[in-house]
Design a protein around this motif. Structure first.
Motif, mmCIF file in Angstrom:
data_model
loop_
_atom_site.group_PDB
_atom_site.id
_atom_site.type_symbol
_atom_site.label_atom_id
_atom_site.label_comp_id
_atom_site.label_asym_id
_atom_site.label_seq_id
_atom_site.Cartn_x
_atom_site.Cartn_y
_atom_site.Cartn_z
ATOM 1 N N LYS A 41 23.280 -112.007 -37.969
ATOM 2 C CA LYS A 41 22.091 -110.792 -37.857
ATOM 3 C C LYS A 41 20.857 -110.562 -38.522
ATOM 4 N N PHE A 44 18.292 -113.441 -37.849
ATOM 5 C CA PHE A 44 17.663 -114.144 -36.874
ATOM 6 C C PHE A 44 17.680 -112.573 -36.500
ATOM 7 N N GLY A 45 17.940 -111.793 -36.780
ATOM 8 C CA GLY A 45 18.035 -110.532 -35.431
ATOM 9 C C GLY A 45 16.118 -109.349 -36.085
ATOM 10 N N THR A 46 16.024 -108.491 -35.306
ATOM 11 C CA THR A 46 15.129 -107.419 -35.375
ATOM 12 C C THR A 46 15.678 -106.015 -36.229
ATOM 13 N N GLU A 47 15.076 -105.354 -35.988
ATOM 14 C CA GLU A 47 15.589 -104.160 -36.969
ATOM 15 C C GLU A 47 16.175 -103.341 -35.864
ATOM 16 N N GLN A 50 18.691 -106.822 -32.476
ATOM 17 C CA GLN A 50 18.369 -107.279 -31.213
ATOM 18 C C GLN A 50 17.712 -108.717 -31.392
ATOM 19 N N ASN A 52 15.725 -112.108 -32.797
ATOM 20 C CA ASN A 52 14.265 -112.855 -32.735
ATOM 21 C C ASN A 52 14.655 -113.882 -32.397
ATOM 22 N N ARG A 53 14.403 -113.877 -30.892
ATOM 23 C CA ARG A 53 13.850 -115.057 -30.301
ATOM 24 C C ARG A 53 12.782 -115.879 -31.104
ATOM 25 N N ASP A 54 11.868 -115.410 -31.006
ATOM 26 C CA ASP A 54 10.769 -116.089 -31.796
ATOM 27 C C ASP A 54 10.795 -116.611 -33.064
ATOM 28 N N TYR A 55 11.597 -116.218 -33.719
ATOM 29 C CA TYR A 55 11.837 -116.762 -34.872
ATOM 30 C C TYR A 55 13.101 -117.833 -34.849
#
Length: 292
Positions: A41, A44-47, A50, A52-55
């Protein structure tokens, strides 16, 4: 084990690691974000919690490209090894190493000297290396192609001690040493024994200054039977300055790797493709070129 075979095994181990990382990333697409580990998380997750599909996609592509490059490198090494085996399959296995070392000629090899082929012994250079090998660390500092890897191969063949060759192009210093009981992260050593660890292209690890400091200042006294030989070209090739601790190490530099007049004469008068044509092998010309 010859150096080419060892490199192939190291690359195979790297490919395995990359495939495991790639399989893990692919598995994340099939698992709800809420069930991801805290580490995943965070990476590879956002703050806002969610994916972070791009990363995640970028990391997947990077790993796929890395696996592809490693496989290409493995193919090149395997082709080189097959070429050597075909070329020398007719040699008698009973031919002793001493007999091979005494052939007074030389031939270039992809990965330094090939002891199955005729070559110059470099006795004087070997004696100098053995003469300064009185401390835990020795540095071979000379430009690429000057014979550092060849000297490591000759040293390993000469010495009655376990020599462990490590190619520093792909792995970190910590990752290379840990399987041999030297844990830089936890600053521990297990299983010290008489051995020489040969770090080729060591300049690629010069950016890991903290690990070098730990190895030299904190751990070397815990493994008095373990010795290190670092073979390195110019530090700028690795992008970092030479670690300060290296300044106190016994060193063989560029001038030490130059052929002596006698070695140059052996090369010029050898009967393989690197020697002068037979009709040019007269004393005055050979002496003139050797002196230059």
């Amino acid at each position: 084990m010859d150096i080419t075979t060892q490199k192939i095994e190291e690359i195979e181990a790297e490919i395995k690691e990359v495939k495991e990382d790639l399989a893990h990333i692919k598995s994340l697409y099939e698992i709800p974000f809420d069930l991801w580990s805290t580490k995943d998380k965070k990476q590879f997750g956002t703050e806002d919690g969610q994916i972070n599909r791009d990363y995640l996609r970028e990391e997947k592509i990077l790993l796929m490209n890395k696996e592809s490059e490693l496989r290409k490198e493995k193919i090149l090494l395997m082709d080189e090894k097959r070429k050597e085996e075909r070329e020398y399959s007719g040699k008698k296995e009973s031919l002793s190493l001493e007999a091979k070392l005494q052939v007074p000629s030389t031939e270039l090899h992809y990965d330094g000297i090939n002891l199955l082929k005729p070559h110059i012994e470099r006795r004087s250079l070997l004696e100098r290396l053995c003469g300064i090998f009185t401390t835990s660390f020795v540095l071979l500092s000379s430009p690429a192609g000057s014979g550092k890897t060849s000297l490591l191969a000759l040293f390993a063949a000469k010495m009655d001690i376990e020599c462990i060759y490590m190619y520093c192009l792909k792995k970190t210093l910590s990752d290379m040493l840990k399987p041999h009981g030297i844990d830089l992260k936890n600053k521990t050593v297990t299983g010290d024994k008489p051995r020489v660890i040969m770090l080729d292209s060591a300049q690629k690890t010069y950016g890991e200054k903290e690990d070098w400091t730990i190895l030299i200042k904190n751990l070397s006294h815990l493994m008095p039977q373990t010795k290190f030989i670092m073979a390195a070209s110019h530090s700028l090739e690795g992008g970092y300055d030479t670690p300060l601790e290296f300044g106190s190490f016994p060193t063989l530099s560029r001038s030490d790797f130059l052929l002596s007049d006698e070695e140059a004469r052996q090369l010029l008068t050898s009967n393989n493709e690197l020697g002068l044509p037979k009709h040019f092998q007269f004393d005055s010309l050979v002496s003139l070129i050797s002196s230059e």
